[in-house]
Design an enzyme around this catalytic site. Structure first.
Site, short mmCIF file in Angstrom:
data_model
loop_
_atom_site.label_atom_id
_atom_site.label_comp_id
_atom_site.label_asym_id
_atom_site.label_seq_id
_atom_site.Cartn_x
_atom_site.Cartn_y
_atom_site.Cartn_z
N ASP A 1 88.80 18.69 -33.20
CA ASP A 1 89.84 19.36 -34.00
C ASP A 1 90.59 18.30 -34.80
O ASP A 1 91.83 18.23 -34.78
CB ASP A 1 90.79 20.13 -33.07
CG ASP A 1 91.68 21.12 -33.83
OD1 ASP A 1 91.47 21.32 -35.04
OD2 ASP A 1 92.60 21.68 -33.20
N GLU B 1 101.34 11.31 -21.08
CA GLU B 1 102.08 10.12 -21.50
C GLU B 1 102.78 10.44 -22.84
O GLU B 1 102.20 11.12 -23.69
CB GLU B 1 101.02 9.03 -21.70
CG GLU B 1 101.42 7.83 -22.44
CD GLU B 1 100.18 6.96 -22.77
OE1 GLU B 1 99.02 7.42 -22.69
OE2 GLU B 1 100.40 5.80 -23.10
P1 ADP Z 1 99.86 22.06 -30.39
O1 ADP Z 1 98.85 22.11 -29.28
O2 ADP Z 1 100.91 23.09 -30.26
O3 ADP Z 1 99.23 22.04 -31.77
P2 ADP Z 1 100.23 19.17 -30.45
O4 ADP Z 1 99.44 18.63 -29.32
O5 ADP Z 1 99.61 19.05 -31.81
O6 ADP Z 1 100.67 20.68 -30.20
O7 ADP Z 1 101.64 18.44 -30.41
C1 ADP Z 1 102.74 18.88 -31.22
C2 ADP Z 1 103.45 17.67 -31.83
O8 ADP Z 1 104.01 16.87 -30.79
C3 ADP Z 1 102.50 16.75 -32.58
O9 ADP Z 1 102.43 17.08 -33.93
C4 ADP Z 1 103.09 15.38 -32.37
O10 ADP Z 1 104.05 15.10 -33.36
C5 ADP Z 1 103.81 15.49 -31.05
N1 ADP Z 1 103.03 14.91 -29.94
C6 ADP Z 1 101.78 15.27 -29.53
N2 ADP Z 1 101.37 14.55 -28.48
C7 ADP Z 1 102.41 13.69 -28.21
C8 ADP Z 1 102.63 12.68 -27.22
N3 ADP Z 1 101.72 12.42 -26.27
N4 ADP Z 1 103.79 12.01 -27.25
C9 ADP Z 1 104.75 12.29 -28.18
N5 ADP Z 1 104.62 13.24 -29.12
C10 ADP Z 1 103.46 13.94 -29.15
#
Ligand code: ADP
Length: 296
Positions: free
Chosen positions: A199, A95
């Site tokens: 984390d 989502e």
């Molecule tokens: P990684 O696994 O590379 O560390 P993240 O899961 O932290 O990546 O996601 C990278 C960035 O994308 C986050 O810092 C956030 O800003 C954005 N993000 C993460 N999840 C969502 C989501 N479900 N919807 C919109 N943006 C998201």
């Protein structure tokens, strides 16, 4: 790449029971490990993470972790939609969250809801599958023994990786000595096996469009809730309202102060193993402090 995006769109269609074709795709910044995108079409929007095919099980575990957090009905976490492999890549679709500004109540709610999530407990420590912390393997075999789990599956494992990554011998030797004394930090206390985010640094939470807290990018397992709290303090990003609300909902044991360093050593060692550099010196200073605390 086209066949990859086709496969992702097909995956979304199959998971949602409605054909999905993206007419917009934008890269997102902020991640440490993967490439992130938002895809949009027909009034629907999804968040997509991509990596090399070798990381497929990392995304499957992340989807399972998000589902576990959502199952507690406490803090909002993105709903996993689809994961798969195509064209030498793997993907995770969830989502899409419209991250927005927090208001004065957001971090207070996060504290309350995190305590509520930690109330969700298992009879043993661990999880039903392994996952990753950053891109590093995180082993979660179920066990009754928290100190043994921390020694072998967490700190000991990271120290082994650190040895393979040519960490200074002093860090490795004193780290091994510290592991022999782990029981000292748990005198008279047996933590509950709480569902942890695993984390929880400041970059893994935000506020949605209704200013409600959202946590994402988890490395979940059942363990001592103090490990989640410790990590919130390691790199900052959580304010006093968060801690006050958490403590009001479920007070922390005074022994937390002595265990915080222990739990954060895991993440600092992991940072050494992922990024090298000054994290070895930081870990060594933590180990020295822990050895001093253990013999005090
Ligand atoms: P990684 O696994 O590379 O560390 P993240 O899961 O932290 O990546 O996601 C990278 C960035 O994308 C986050 O810092 C956030 O800003 C954005 N993000 C993460 N999840 C969502 C989501 N479900 N919807 C919109 N943006 C998201």
């Amino acid at each position: 790449m086209d066949s990859l995006w086709q496969a992702i769109e097909n995956g979304i269609g199959a998971a949602t029971g409605r054909v999905f074709r993206a007419d917009r795709r934008g890269g997102l910044s902020g991640g440490c490990i993967n490439q992130a995108f938002a895809v949009e079409g027909d009034g629907r929007r999804y968040f997509v993470k991509l990596n090399d095919a070798a990381y497929a099980s990392m995304f499957e575990a992340e989807a399972a972790g998000l589902a576990a957090i959502r199952g507690t009905d406490s803090v909002r976490a993105p709903e996993p939609v689809s994961s798969g492999l195509a064209d030498g890549h793997c993907w995770l679709v969830t989502e899409h969250i419209q991250f927005s500004s927090a208001n004065s109540g957001t971090s207070e709610l996060l504290g309350q809801q995190l305590a509520q999530m930690h109330r969700c407990q298992a009879p043993q420590y661990g999880w039903h599958r392994d996952n990753t912390i950053g891109a590093t393997a995180q082993h979660n075999q179920w066990t009754d023994n928290w100190v043994g789990f921390l020694r072998e599956k967490r700190l000991g494992f990271q120290l082994e990786l650190a040895a393979a990554n040519h960490a200074p011998v002093g860090l490795l030797d004193r780290g091994a000595r510290m592991l022999d004394q782990l029981e000292e930090f748990f005198a008279g206390s047996t933590p509950a096996a709480s569902l942890l985010h695993g984390d929880l640094w400041g970059g893994n939470w935000g506020a949605d469009e209704a200013a409600q807290p959202v946590i994402f990018d988890p490395a979940v397992y059942f363990g001592d809730r103090e490990a989640d709290l410790a990590m919130t303090e390691l790199f900052g990003g959580f304010d006093q309202r968060f801690y006050a609300a958490y403590n009001a909902a479920w007070p922390l044991d005074p022994g937390y102060q002595s265990r915080r360093l222990l739990y954060n050593l895991y993440h600092v060692l992991n940072h050494f193993n992922l990024f090298g550099g000054g994290y070895a010196a930081q870990a060594a200073a933590m180990v020295d402090r822990l050895l001093a605390d253990a013999s005090a």
